[in-house]
Design a protein around this motif. Sequence first.
Motif: not given
Length: 444
Positions: A23-24, A26-28, A30-31, A39
Amino acid sequence: MNDDLEPVSGWTGGGAVGEASGAAWTDRYSHAVMDTFGPPQRVLVRGEGAYVWDADGRRYLDLLAGIAVNALGHAHPTLTAAVSAQLGTLGHVSNFFGTPAQIALAERLLALAGAPEGSRVFLTNSGTEAVEAAFKMARRNRGTGTDGDAPRTRVLALEGGFHGRSMGALALTAKAAYREPFEPLPGGVEHLPFGDTAALEEAFSPAVVAARGGVAALVVEPVQGEAGVRPLPEGYLAHARRLTSGAGALLVLDEVQTGIGRTGSWFAFQQPEIGGGVVPDVVTVAKGLGGGFPVGAAIAFGERAATLLGRGQHGTTFGGNPVASAAALATLGVIERDGLLGSVRETGDLLRREIEAAGNPLVAAVRGRGLLLAVQLTRPVAAQVATAALDAGLIVNAVAPDAIRLAPPLILTADQARDAARFFASVAVPPATDPATDPASKES
């Protein structure tokens, strides 16, 4: 190794599982990464053989192999050693110079393809680049042929075909959703119905040639990958060879996905039921060639095709660099040394039989060649099946709303094939509420 070197900022190398959660990451993602693919389904951190592991430590049987790329699976010791040794000796030079690895790879490809005297190879970084080279060769094939006095200005391709995302390759690709955002594309390309010999004959007919111009090239995949793993009908390529030869047109075979053992022979056109003994003018190849390292090639058969691009008319910075060439030579060597062509045929047949024999009412049939297969579903629920497979620890691809593509590493074992078949024997999904929303593959 110098232990005093500081680690690269933001990455410690190796893909240690405990560094961050999926999850971490994936968040990075996306940015930092452009949203062209959506995703990531998972963030993968390492692989070994036919398996990969995600950032949360879960293992998956990789039945997609980077979309027919990782021919030897992941972290193959021979491939790893070849790349490391070459990078430690000579990593890159410009194409003002030759290297032994580059020359040896070109010679090897000519031999494996059975190319006649006078043939040549243009080495690239990818399949799209190889298709671009072939497209430019077609543009150079503009003289008049035996089909009359009309200059050869038309390039033919097939509906359902996928040839890449650059502007030239995209012009050859039939799918409107890929094409329309970037039109106008390079002109002169016509798309014919898949496998329709009557339509093919009409495109070469005197009346059509008089109205539209002669045909410079016909570009086809022996097995269409993104269209759902559809082999051309038996006899189609032989018919196409007769028509193109008579018109002075090039017969270009896009084997980016089917080449390098994927179908159980070095190239799909070498299988009698597909190729019928044809000798093409150009074959494009990539994906499995480097075993995961970016490399591709356009193989020109015979002096005429090989001289269509002259000095200064095409080029590449990284194509044919020593490391990519070493990776490709190692991949080809392992396939030959370990008898993987025969293994691909045997394991592919086993996988097909086991899935079909399971009798799951969701499975209509399995088609394809070797280890390039599509599981045809009875309902348009491929996306749900792919998600269920991922949850069960298998990576597959929803290549069409009602078809799942399997393109595992060529090293897939019989036991691993049976594991895959067991999933398809038991998978069940609820009826789709809106079939039109069931997404297909985003990439070939």
